[in-house]
Design a protein around this motif. Structure first.
Motif: not given
Length: 201
Positions: A180-189
């Motif tokens: 379910s994880i979105n590995l977005d290098f441009n965000a803080r999650k």
């Protein structure tokens, strides 16, 4: 991509180790240029607050971390996995993080440019059942770690109740959580697995 993967448990084949290994596998990161650090296998001191790093841009203690600092500085990603002990990171993880004082001194005392910007990932597991403040202590510690190591953007994954539901490849709820994880290098999650439910906040 250069990755520094850190396992902060004092036990072998622990939830912490499995969390790190399954994360790397799930996001196809094992073929990257990875340096693994198993903190229990290293010989290093806690920070002695000598402020030597306020005079020179390096830690003056000589131990196994001496050769680790360049790896930290050259990495594009740091992945740090730790269990919760007494509402914070493990003792060996905290001693390691305290030695990052060298980068705080570099920026605020020596007025030097920060080290290379990178992406940070914190993997935190707690044996107890989920409570609202279960991960607060470890998150506060990691907040400083991420800042001084120049992790502008970062991902935090938190998993509770691992005493009853160990982290492994057969834990279907955990695998669904990873997926379910979105590995977005441009965000803080930040994502948390509470008991058998999963989601983000």
């Amino acid at each position: 991509m250069k990755i520094l993967a850190i396992a902060g448990s004092s036990r072998k084949n622990s939830n912490t180790d499995n969390f790190l290994d399954l994360f790397l596998e799930n996001f196809n990161l094992k073929n990257e240029d990875i340096t693994y650090l198993t903190l229990k296998d290293l010989d290093y001191s806690y920070c002695i607050s000598c402020y030597g790093c306020a005079k020179v841009p390096r830690c003056i203690l000589k131990d196994d971390l001496t050769d680790i600092y360049p790896i930290i500085e050259e990495s594009d990603m740091i992945i740090f996995s730790t269990p919760i002990y007494f509402n914070s990171v493990s003792s060996i993880s905290k001693s390691f993080i305290d030695r990052m004082q060298v980068y705080w001194s570099r920026k605020f005392l020596l007025k030097l440019p920060p080290i290379k910007e990178k992406f940070g990932i914190c993997l935190i597991n707690g044996g107890a059942k989920y409570t609202e403040e279960q991960f607060l202590g470890s998150e506060l510690v990691f907040d400083h770690f991420l800042k001084v190591t120049s992790c502008k953007n970062h991902l935090t994954l938190k998993v509770s109740n691992t005493d009853e539901n160990p982290i492994n490849s057969e834990n279907e709820d955990f695998i669904r959580f990873l997926n379910s994880i979105n590995l977005d290098f441009n965000a803080r999650k930040s994502y948390v697995l509470k008991e058998k439910n999963y989601g983000n906040k």
